[in-house]
Write an enzyme that holds these catalytic residues in place. Structure first.
Site, mmCIF file in Angstrom:
data_model
loop_
_atom_site.group_PDB
_atom_site.id
_atom_site.type_symbol
_atom_site.label_atom_id
_atom_site.label_comp_id
_atom_site.label_asym_id
_atom_site.label_seq_id
_atom_site.Cartn_x
_atom_site.Cartn_y
_atom_site.Cartn_z
ATOM 1 N N GLU A 275 11.184 5.523 0.091
ATOM 2 C CA GLU A 275 11.377 5.030 -1.283
ATOM 3 C C GLU A 275 11.651 6.111 -2.329
ATOM 4 O OE1 GLU A 275 7.462 3.027 -1.810
ATOM 5 O OE2 GLU A 275 7.204 4.304 -3.555
ATOM 6 N N HIS B 196 8.208 -1.082 -5.755
ATOM 7 C CA HIS B 196 6.914 -0.460 -6.096
ATOM 8 C C HIS B 196 6.461 -0.884 -7.499
ATOM 9 C CE1 HIS B 196 4.219 3.008 -4.641
ATOM 10 N NE2 HIS B 196 3.539 2.252 -5.495
ATOM 11 N N ASP C 175 6.376 -3.923 -1.045
ATOM 12 C CA ASP C 175 6.531 -3.336 -2.377
ATOM 13 C C ASP C 175 6.699 -1.825 -2.241
ATOM 14 O OD1 ASP C 175 6.432 -3.547 -5.285
ATOM 15 O OD2 ASP C 175 4.521 -2.482 -5.152
ATOM 16 N N PHE D 256 1.827 -2.346 -9.390
ATOM 17 C CA PHE D 256 0.917 -1.822 -10.426
ATOM 18 C C PHE D 256 1.404 -2.157 -11.834
ATOM 19 C CE2 PHE D 256 3.250 1.564 -12.601
ATOM 20 C CZ PHE D 256 4.391 1.610 -11.818
ATOM 21 N N SER E 130 0.818 -1.215 0.000
ATOM 22 C CA SER E 130 0.000 0.000 0.000
ATOM 23 C C SER E 130 0.857 1.272 0.000
ATOM 24 C CB SER E 130 -0.965 -0.044 1.175
ATOM 25 O OG SER E 130 -2.047 0.800 0.904
ATOM 26 N N ARG E 131 1.365 1.663 1.159
ATOM 27 C CA ARG E 131 2.280 2.806 1.244
ATOM 28 C C ARG E 131 3.290 2.515 2.348
ATOM 29 N NH1 ARG E 131 0.849 3.772 -2.886
ATOM 30 N NH2 ARG E 131 -0.116 5.597 -3.790
HETATM 31 P P1 NAD Z 1 -9.750 2.116 -1.836
HETATM 32 O O1 NAD Z 1 -10.012 3.548 -1.530
HETATM 33 O O2 NAD Z 1 -10.648 1.415 -2.797
HETATM 34 O O3 NAD Z 1 -9.741 1.263 -0.475
HETATM 35 C C1 NAD Z 1 -9.110 1.690 0.695
HETATM 36 C C2 NAD Z 1 -9.883 1.104 1.863
HETATM 37 O O4 NAD Z 1 -9.182 1.448 3.059
HETATM 38 C C3 NAD Z 1 -11.306 1.660 1.985
HETATM 39 O O5 NAD Z 1 -12.223 0.609 2.102
HETATM 40 C C4 NAD Z 1 -11.251 2.513 3.251
HETATM 41 O O6 NAD Z 1 -12.476 2.545 3.971
HETATM 42 C C5 NAD Z 1 -10.154 1.803 4.032
HETATM 43 N N1 NAD Z 1 -9.571 2.645 5.076
HETATM 44 C C6 NAD Z 1 -9.372 3.978 5.085
HETATM 45 N N2 NAD Z 1 -8.839 4.353 6.251
HETATM 46 C C7 NAD Z 1 -8.708 3.227 6.999
HETATM 47 C C8 NAD Z 1 -8.241 2.981 8.311
HETATM 48 N N3 NAD Z 1 -7.811 3.979 9.087
HETATM 49 N N4 NAD Z 1 -8.236 1.713 8.747
HETATM 50 C C9 NAD Z 1 -8.705 0.706 7.959
HETATM 51 N N5 NAD Z 1 -9.174 0.885 6.730
HETATM 52 C C10 NAD Z 1 -9.169 2.131 6.254
HETATM 53 O O7 NAD Z 1 -8.239 2.059 -2.314
HETATM 54 P P2 NAD Z 1 -7.537 0.906 -3.182
HETATM 55 O O8 NAD Z 1 -7.685 1.220 -4.631
HETATM 56 O O9 NAD Z 1 -7.964 -0.412 -2.680
HETATM 57 O O10 NAD Z 1 -6.006 1.177 -2.829
HETATM 58 C C11 NAD Z 1 -5.513 0.962 -1.525
HETATM 59 C C12 NAD Z 1 -4.110 1.529 -1.427
HETATM 60 O O11 NAD Z 1 -3.243 0.757 -2.270
HETATM 61 C C13 NAD Z 1 -3.960 2.962 -1.964
HETATM 62 O O12 NAD Z 1 -4.280 3.922 -0.987
HETATM 63 C C14 NAD Z 1 -2.509 3.017 -2.363
HETATM 64 O O13 NAD Z 1 -1.783 3.521 -1.263
HETATM 65 C C15 NAD Z 1 -2.123 1.564 -2.596
HETATM 66 N N6 NAD Z 1 -1.687 1.284 -3.996
HETATM 67 C C16 NAD Z 1 -0.469 0.702 -4.196
HETATM 68 C C17 NAD Z 1 -0.040 0.425 -5.485
HETATM 69 C C18 NAD Z 1 1.303 -0.244 -5.767
HETATM 70 O O14 NAD Z 1 1.740 -0.295 -6.931
HETATM 71 N N7 NAD Z 1 1.980 -0.787 -4.775
HETATM 72 C C19 NAD Z 1 -0.868 0.748 -6.567
HETATM 73 C C20 NAD Z 1 -2.123 1.306 -6.320
HETATM 74 C C21 NAD Z 1 -2.534 1.578 -5.024
#
Ligand code: NAD
Length: 329
Positions: free
Chosen positions: A263, A295, A258, A298, A233-234
């Protein structure tokens, strides 16, 4: 629109040009990231198009505003690298690509799990040296294991579906519970219960002030010793210094990441001839139960294609002031 496209690699340019039919928008590609040092390049453009490596803080926003930028278009879903408040105050619109291929990221999380579990990366290297021994290659079955999923949005939901297919039990934690996932057999519980009961935890929530260092010393102290932690995620969702201590104590038995909190200075670059000055990532790399990917979750054909299509569509929609559904408020 005249767009300065920052942090572009050759592979991305191809996809963006493909979707920019009849050169509708004038795209100027910069390989470097947009930040306080490079913002001087933004002259005579209508918009900037950025990635996660670009740092758009208050100072950058002030300069963008001065040079007449009306739109910041992110080629990502996350936007924690942009000072949203400052941009909105300067009347700059921010658009993003909210979803391009949740499967790409969820499947990469699974790849990290399977690699760490079955040690295919170690076997690959070993066999190339004519070493066919099974020493230290033993894994465990995923069937019947408990998986903790933090964040069950688009990516987390796909991840849950895949892991249910392996025969895993799923405990989820999210601010919003998904009825669809509950019907599929996912059990929502508190963050603490998730920590206490999971054999594997995969993080899929966004980075916000509330979730920064969500995985810290306190959280690690509640986990099952020897558990596996996966973060696609991050980086800053994990306190890296605390994770290193948890790895030493064998609370974290396997770590697959990842993303990494420092980073920006390392990922997406070939540093094979450089000295890495970040001691935390160097320490992480020294553990043989830590798997780091740069990373790349994606990075699939399908995802790159969708990112380019939606980004070009965002430019056109902004220009025509229609369907600004990808706007960040
Ligand atoms: P999304 O918005 O569809 O889902 C995020 C979920 O997290 C939501 O259901 C939200 O309610 C929940 N959330 C928010 N705050 C929270 C908390 N404090 N505790 C628990 N849950 C909480 O987002 P997504 O498209 O599923 O993406 C998720 C994350 O993946 C993004 O924010 C991004 O950081 C990461 N990401 C990484 C890559 C990569 O290449 N590694 C690519 C895309 C996205």
């Amino acid at each position: 629109m005249k767009v300065a496209v920052f942090s572009t690699k050759y592979y991305e340019r191809e996809y963006l040009n493909n979707y920019n039919k009849e050169n509708r928008h004038q795209l100027t590609f910069f390989e470097m990231a947009l930040n306080t040092q490079t913002v001087y390049l933004v002259t005579a453009f209508d918009a900037v198009c950025i990635q996660l490596t670009d740092i758009i803080d208050t100072a950058v926003i002030a300069k963008l505003s001065k040079s007449g930028i009306k739109l910041i278009a992110l080629r990502s879903a996350g936007y924690d690298n942009v000072d949203i408040k400052a941009a909105l105050k300067s009347k700059i619109t921010i658009m993003r690509v909210p979803a391009y291929s949740p499967q790409a990221i969820a499947e990469h999380a699974v790849a990290l799990i399977l690699t760490l579990d079955r040690k295919t990366h170690k076997a690959y290297n070993r066999v190339r040296e004519n070493n066919f021994s099974l020493q230290n290659l033993m894994g465990f079955n995923l069937d019947g294991k408990t998986i903790g999923v933090v964040g069950t949005g688009k990516i987390g939901a796909v991840f849950c579906k895949i892991m249910l297919g392996f025969g895993c039990k799923i405990i989820a934690f999210d601010l919003i519970e998904s009825k669809v996932l509950i019907r599929k057999g996912v059990h929502y519980n508190t963050f603490d219960k998730l920590l206490e009961n999971s054999d594997i935890i995969s993080i899929h929530c966004p980075l916000t002030p509330k979730t920064r260092h969500l995985f810290n010393k306190k959280a690690f102290s509640k986990m099952k010793p020897g558990m596996m932690l996966i973060n696609t995620s991050r980086g800053a969702l994990i306190n890296t210094s605390d994770a290193i201590i948890a790895l030493k104590k064998r609370i974290i038995g396997y770590l697959g990441i990842d993303v990494y909190e420092g980073e920006e200075k390392i990922f997406f670059k070939d540093l094979s001839a450089a000295v890495i000055k970040d001691d935390l990532i160097e320490r992480l790399m020294s553990f043989n139960n830590v798997l780091i990917t740069p990373h790349q979750a994606f990075f699939t054909y399908e995802a790159l294609s969708e990112i380019a299509r939606i980004t070009i569509e965002n430019f056109s929609n902004f220009e025509n002031d229609v369907h600004l559904e990808n706007k960040i408020n």
